[in-house]
Design a protein around this motif. Structure first.
Motif, short mmCIF file in Angstrom:
data_model
loop_
_atom_site.label_atom_id
_atom_site.label_comp_id
_atom_site.label_asym_id
_atom_site.label_seq_id
_atom_site.Cartn_x
_atom_site.Cartn_y
_atom_site.Cartn_z
N CYS A 49 0.86 -1.19 0.00
CA CYS A 49 0.00 0.00 0.00
C CYS A 49 0.89 1.23 0.00
CB CYS A 49 -0.93 0.02 1.21
SG CYS A 49 -0.08 0.01 2.81
N THR A 50 0.29 2.41 -0.22
CA THR A 50 1.03 3.67 -0.14
C THR A 50 0.76 4.31 1.22
OG1 THR A 50 -0.43 5.49 -0.80
CG2 THR A 50 0.21 3.95 -2.53
N TRP A 155 3.91 0.27 -7.68
CA TRP A 155 4.35 0.81 -6.40
C TRP A 155 5.46 -0.11 -5.90
CZ3 TRP A 155 3.75 5.43 -4.59
CH2 TRP A 155 4.13 5.71 -3.27
N ASN A 160 0.46 -2.39 -9.80
CA ASN A 160 -0.79 -2.17 -9.09
C ASN A 160 -1.86 -3.05 -9.73
OD1 ASN A 160 -3.19 -1.22 -8.02
ND2 ASN A 160 -2.85 0.92 -8.59
N ASP A 289 7.63 6.24 3.71
CA ASP A 289 7.32 4.87 4.11
C ASP A 289 8.52 3.94 4.12
OD1 ASP A 289 7.86 4.58 1.42
OD2 ASP A 289 5.96 3.60 0.90
N ARG A 292 9.95 5.63 -0.16
CA ARG A 292 9.69 6.80 -0.98
C ARG A 292 9.19 7.95 -0.10
NH1 ARG A 292 6.84 6.63 -6.73
NH2 ARG A 292 6.42 8.84 -7.12
N SER A 294 6.99 11.47 -0.54
CA SER A 294 6.09 12.21 -1.44
C SER A 294 5.71 13.53 -0.78
CB SER A 294 4.82 11.40 -1.71
OG SER A 294 5.12 10.22 -2.43
#
Length: 396
Positions: A49-50, A155, A160, A289, A292, A294
């Motif tokens: 997940c992001t 991701w 995805n 995370d 990465r 953002s």
């Protein structure tokens, strides 16, 4: 309608798809608390997940923004035959074009939208699995269309799985800086650019107490946000832009997410800052995370120190900070602003999907798909974009 035709059109009729495979059942949950335990379990490093779909991020947004806008949680959890969660879709329902439209919670504050996946299932998911999921959601008859915006094609190291649904390119791509492990600093920010920034930073280095840091204490988080909500409206007024941070619930959402801790000493939204003893000079916020970073929002001082490009200096510090932690990617949000191109040289494709769940949803899905295609066409045609900007300025 064939699958190829559905993909080309950007919409799909669920009846044309194959029968379910591993998705044995779903729950549709209408309150955050009812999904919290499964949701948090699916945020672990073993899942897929992001950070924009963390429970604390989404719940802060829904409580302070989504609920005010009349959005109702529509949280889909899919299970296998042994009731093991396979994925969680953090959606909310609103009425669009006369249809009940289910979209990702987080709104425009979420750069990337994804389901939370069991990693093994995500790595092996098939079109039959997705067909089973869509058919099960459709049979619940609680939404007419899935309008799923701003989804990354990949991701980390996996595709995805929702990219197997009929989809189309989003209006904008996302500029990204890819960071190879052990890369020299000049491979991430060029030597000449570093030298230019170093020359500007000499003026700031002379300020008493000048420093870069990531806010870790509650006191620092509160103080930096107090400054941001005082300065950002001034910056936006200077640019003749509306103050989007003054919209109801936005400040409470941001403060809540910046206060919430996550494993590793970070916050749900981290705050990076340049300051001296006399003032805050610049801040950037974003989500991280372990892989990465953002960026979400930023601003810089109204004082004379603004002429030394503190935002660019802060960005260089942030890149070096995450490179030292072996991060693999960094982005400054979707869009092609000039300052993003100074750091992010690659483009990451982003997609949207509009899937009808009912007869009523077919018209809405078609309209939303067409509107999205028009937005992308305008964004990528300089003459049309200039015309659109002139019209927007005239009406504003």
């Amino acid at each position: 309608m064939t699958m190829a035709a559905a993909i080309e059109n950007g919409t799909a009729d669920t009846k044309s798809w194959s029968k379910p495979d591993r998705v044995a059942s779903i729950d549709v949950i209408s309150d955050l608390a009812g999904a919290e335990s499964v949701w948090r379990a699916m945020e672990t490093a073993q899942q897929f997940c992001t950070p924009f779909q963390r429970f604390d991020f989404v719940s802060a947004w829904q409580r302070n923004v989504g609920a005010r806008d009349g959005l109702s949680p529509f949280i889909v959890i899919a299970y296998d035959a042994e009731r093991r969660p396979l994925l969680l879709l953090p959606l909310a329902v609103r009425h669009v074009y006369g249809a009940r439209c289910a979209s990702f919670m987080g709104g425009k504050h979420s750069t990337f939208n994804m389901a939370l996946w069991d990693r093994d299932f995500a790595a092996t998911a098939t079109q039959a699995d997705l067909a089973g999921l869509i058919a099960a959601i459709s049979q619940r008859a609680e939404a007419d269309v899935l309008a799923l915006h701003q989804q990354p094609l990949r991701w980390r190291d996996l595709q995805n799985p929702l990219a197997m649904l009929p989809h189309q390119r989003s209006a904008n791509d996302c500029p990204v800086l890819k960071m190879e492990p052990g890369a020299a600093p000049t491979a991430l920010v060029s030597k000449s650019f570093r030298q230019r920034l170093k020359g500007k930073e000499r003026k700031l280095l002379a300020l008493p107490g000048y420093r870069y840091y990531v806010a870790t204490s509650d006191a620092d988080v509160t103080r930096l946000l107090d400054w941001f909500f005082r300065i950002k409206p001034q910056r936006m007024a200077e640019q003749k832009l509306p103050d989007v941070f003054a919209e109801p619930g936005i400040e409470d959402f941001i403060r809540g997410a910046c206060a919430a801790p996550v494993a590793g000493g970070n916050r749900v939204i981290d705050i990076h800052a340049l300051e001296c003893d006399e003032e805050v000079i610049a801040i950037y916020t974003g989500v991280a995370d372990g892989h990465r970073f953002s960026m979400m929002f930023n601003t810089y001082t109204m004082s004379a120190n603004s002429k030394y490009s503190p935002g660019l200096i802060l960005m260089r510090n942030i890149i070096d900070h995450y490179a030292a932690q072996d991060y693999r990617a960094l982005d400054l949000g979707i869009g092609s602003d000039d300052y993003k191109r100074m750091f992010c040289k690659d483009d990451e494709p982003i997609f949207d999907s509009f899937t009808a769940l009912s007869q009523r949803g077919k018209l809405a899905a078609g309209l939303m798909s067409g509107l999205n295609r028009t937005k992308r066409m305008v964004k990528h045609n300089p003459a049309l974009l200039e015309m659109a900007q002139k019209l927007r300025n005239a009406f504003s």
